[in-house]
Design an enzyme around this catalytic site. Structure first.
Site, PDB file in Angstrom:
ATOM      1  N   SER A  30       0.833  -1.205   0.000  1.00  0.00           N
ATOM      2  CA  SER A  30       0.000   0.000   0.000  1.00  0.00           C
ATOM      3  C   SER A  30       0.870   1.259   0.000  1.00  0.00           C
ATOM      4  O   SER A  30       1.758   1.388  -0.844  1.00  0.00           O
ATOM      5  CB  SER A  30      -0.951  -0.044   1.199  1.00  0.00           C
ATOM      6  OG  SER A  30      -1.905   0.977   1.138  1.00  0.00           O
TER       7      SER A  30
ATOM      8  N   ASP B 105      -8.541  -3.406  -6.563  1.00  0.00           N
ATOM      9  CA  ASP B 105      -8.498  -4.264  -5.368  1.00  0.00           C
ATOM     10  C   ASP B 105      -9.374  -3.731  -4.245  1.00  0.00           C
ATOM     11  O   ASP B 105      -9.167  -4.048  -3.093  1.00  0.00           O
ATOM     12  CB  ASP B 105      -7.052  -4.430  -4.881  1.00  0.00           C
ATOM     13  CG  ASP B 105      -6.462  -3.143  -4.305  1.00  0.00           C
ATOM     14  OD1 ASP B 105      -7.151  -2.102  -4.302  1.00  0.00           O
ATOM     15  OD2 ASP B 105      -5.306  -3.172  -3.843  1.00  0.00           O
TER      16      ASP B 105
ATOM     17  N   HIS C  92      -7.520  -5.398  -0.938  1.00  0.00           N
ATOM     18  CA  HIS C  92      -6.314  -4.615  -0.686  1.00  0.00           C
ATOM     19  C   HIS C  92      -5.474  -5.145   0.478  1.00  0.00           C
ATOM     20  O   HIS C  92      -4.245  -5.212   0.381  1.00  0.00           O
ATOM     21  CB  HIS C  92      -6.712  -3.164  -0.435  1.00  0.00           C
ATOM     22  CG  HIS C  92      -5.558  -2.222  -0.348  1.00  0.00           C
ATOM     23  ND1 HIS C  92      -4.717  -1.974  -1.422  1.00  0.00           N
ATOM     24  CD2 HIS C  92      -5.078  -1.467   0.676  1.00  0.00           C
ATOM     25  CE1 HIS C  92      -3.786  -1.105  -1.061  1.00  0.00           C
ATOM     26  NE2 HIS C  92      -3.981  -0.785   0.204  1.00  0.00           N
TER      27      HIS C  92
END
Length: 680
Positions: A260, A582, A635
């Site tokens: 991320s 995602d 995610h």
């Protein structure tokens, strides 16, 4: 006799006088009694109202406490259950479960080789208190972020105060020190039972990895990237630890695994470590070539995430907007006796890291009023998955009307569904930048929490709505208008453009280092870069907004959840336009640089570092007992995806991208990338 009659008459008069006096006294007594009764009623009512006021806070706290208690009880029961029961039930439904990747690869003879470094993303790393105000007494070195989050409902205002940073400097407020947790425990679990890195760590351990060959590069994710070095020397610590791990593992280069926002953070690190001191780490231009085998980016918002925009503009995203619509005024007004969204906005707007995820590249990358790379996108229909594989197919007949009409994804913010769909020639816009701002908001004394919206005034708020539509190019102007203090800090640390000439000395400043469109990759031709991310989940891309009915005092803008596409497979639901991704990062942001921007020798990749795209097609868990799924592309849940973990372990054990089979693509990332006219 006469004397006797006079005495009796006198006694009768006295008795009569006495009787009349008693009536008056009784009447007076009754009045006093009534007053006392009324006073007691008022006191009882006031006491009841006081209890009622307290009970709102008390009930909210106990409600959240009960939820946490139930969660802990269920978690305890699940952990107390014999391990064979969930596995038996799951296998009875889905068939035999595959071996975890670590077990499978150990059987193939793979063993630990290259040291690995984990770089967590935003919010997934734990933060603990080292110094605080009186309200935080007893919390020394207790987690304020991560873990049980007990302090949120025990002392919410105190928690917000300690989780906020200084609004001027972006660093610690006076008398408060909150620091990142160190070690693998910093981000193995976000909360009890909710893994982040734990599954990957466990599978690496199965082929021989241990703490001396794994390092969690924990940092304070609230800070601007360069400020993590200025305050905590975090970048220096990462450099030293990588050098130590390489030296103690026979010179074997490290495999870096960011997730991320950690992808942007490590991109910043690679420029920092090369740059001369004092701004950089002084490692020289060949440091990455000497110390890094591969960078395996997971779910990286390399070009930003549209989801960051509503977070900064109105402290919401799709889920928050839906809750806000179902209970109007609930989040805006009183939860814990505070205006919740305002407190969230005030706190998160002090976190400079959030500005690193504002979309980069402007209209060139994300599209304008009439164009976007993903135009004519059609959501995919899924087949039912079988025991071992996940299949998906693109249908040509679905949502034909949507294909013909097209969706203007370039319009990231539109005030009204009609504006989002109208031809650009029919949209009349009034420039908001010249609007008169001022502290002219009505009833400002009733506002419990100050936000920068109070300085805008009603006219400034209306001007934002009258501009009607914002693309990636005009979003920066919007954020500068509504949050000038926040963006003043952001401008000092981040940039969102496209470089004309990367040899320009200005790009040696750290504000450009986390933007892949304004910086060069290291001179490390033998290094590999992977973009690994999930696909097949609707992901936020653009928003329909409206003015809030509480615009005089509260957050004046909100997502219009009544805006809907009208069809089950529509890309517009609850005021949010979705695209493939995602669930957090769109495919375009996660994949473009490895698909085009860095592919081959380009001005962004002058040494020709090999790049690979590894997409993982999302498949939800078959049963509740499967947890968050072993084929998830979401995610965070992708961190437990067996295929992704297997790819990482193979590279850590010595494999290359070619050994993995090169690119693995399910989306239209190459087609969309070709539509972007970016000089390379």
């Amino acid at each position: 006799m006469a004397l006797l009659r006079r005495r009796k008459a006198s006694e009768a008069e006295k008795a009569q006088h006495s009787g009349s006096k008693s009536d008056k006294e009784i009447e007076r007594t009754d009045e006093e009694n009534d007053k006392n009764i009324n006073n007691r009623k008022k006191a009882k009512k006031a006491k009841f109202e006081g209890k009622k006021k307290w009970s709102c806070l008390d009930s909210c706290c106990w409600f959240i406490g009960c939820i946490c208690t139930v969660w802990w009880i269920l978690l305890f029961l699940y952990n107390a259950m014999p391990a064979s029961i969930p596995q038996y039930v799951t296998e009875a439904i889905t068939g035999p479960l595959p071996d975890p990747p670590g077990v499978k690869l150990r059987k193939e003879g793979l063993t630990a080789k290259h040291p690995v470094v984990f770089v967590p993303g935003i919010v997934t790393g734990g933060l603990e208190l080292w110094e605080g105000h009186q309200c935080a007494e007893g919390l020394f070195r207790k987690r304020l972020w991560g873990g049980s989050f007990g302090e949120v409902y025990k002392r919410p205002l105190c928690w917000v105060e300690h989780m906020s940073l200084n609004n001027e400097t972006g660093l610690d407020p006076s008398g408060i020190r909150v620091r990142p947790v160190s070690g693998l425990v910093a981000a193995d679990y976000f909360a009890a039972g909710y893994f982040v890195w734990a599954v990957l760590i466990a599978n690496l351990a199965r082929i021989g990895y241990e703490e001396k060959t794994m390092y969690m590069a924990a940092y304070d994710w609230r800070l601007a990237f360069q400020n993590t070095e200025a305050r905590d020397q975090t970048l220096s610590r990462i450099k030293s630890n990588i050098e130590l791990m390489v030296a103690t593992n026979g010179g074997k280069k490290a495999v870096i695994i960011p997730h991320s926002m950690g992808v942007l953070y490590f991109l910043h690190f690679m420029k920092w470590v090369e740059a001369p001191a004092p701004m950089g780490g002084g490692g020289g231009s060949d440091w990455c070539a000497k110390h890094i085998k591969a960078v395996m980016n997971i779910g990286g918002p390399l070009l930003g995430a549209p989801k960051a925009v509503p977070g900064l503009l109105s402290a919401e995203a799709k889920d928050i907007a839906a809750a806000r619509a179902m209970a109007p005024g609930f989040l805006d007004n009183d939860l814990f006796r505070v205006q919740t969204l305002q407190h969230v906005m005030r706190m998160t707007r002090t976190w400079d890291s959030t500005m690193s995820m504002i979309p980069k590249g402007g209209d060139t990358i994300w599209g304008d009023l009439d164009w976007s790379p993903e135009e004519s996108y059609v959501p995919r229909k899924r087949k039912q998955r079988d025991n071992d594989s996940q299949t998906a197919e693109q249908t040509d007949t679905e949502t034909l009307d949507s294909q013909k009409k097209g969706i203007n994804y370039g319009r990231i913010i539109s005030f009204g569904k009609d504006v989002a769909e109208a031809p650009s020639s029919e949209i009349e816009r009034i420039d908001f930048k010249g609007a008169i701002k001022g502290n002219n908001v009505a009833n400002i004394t009733s506002c419990d929490v100050w936000t920068e919206y109070h300085d805008m005034g009603i006219e400034g708020i209306k001007a934002v709505a009258e501009y009607k539509v914002y693309t990636a190019g005009s979003l920066l102007d919007l954020l500068h208008f509504v949050a000038p203090k926040m963006m003043a800090r952001g401008d000092a640390h981040f940039s969102y453009g496209i470089a004309d000439n990367l040899d320009d000395p200005k790009y040696e400043h750290y504000k450009y280092w986390s933007n892949p469109l304004e910086t060069k990759l290291p001179n490390a031709p033998d290094m590999e870069i992977y973009s690994m991310y999930g696909v097949g989940i609707p992901t936020e891309r653009a928003y329909v907004y409206k003015l809030s009915p509480y615009s005089e005092c509260y957050i004046p803008f909100q997502i219009d959840t009544s805006a809907d596409g009208g069809k089950e497979d529509s890309c517009l639901k609850d005021g949010v336009y979705s695209i493939d991704g995602d669930e957090t990062v769109p495919v375009l942001s996660a994949g473009f640089m490895c698909a085009k921007g860095w592919r081959g020798k380009t001005r962004f990749n002058p040494s020709g570092i090999q790049t690979y795209i590894r997409e993982y097609d999302h498949a939800p868990p078959a049963t509740l007992l499967e947890g968050r799924g072993t084929q998830s592309g979401a995610h965070v849940d992708i961190m437990g995806n067996f295929a992704l973990i297997e790819d990482i372990i193979r590279v850590a054990a010595g494999a290359t991208g070619e050994d993995l089979g090169g690119d693995q693509v399910y989306s239209d990332i190459f087609k969309w990338s070709d539509k972007i006219n970016l000089p390379l």
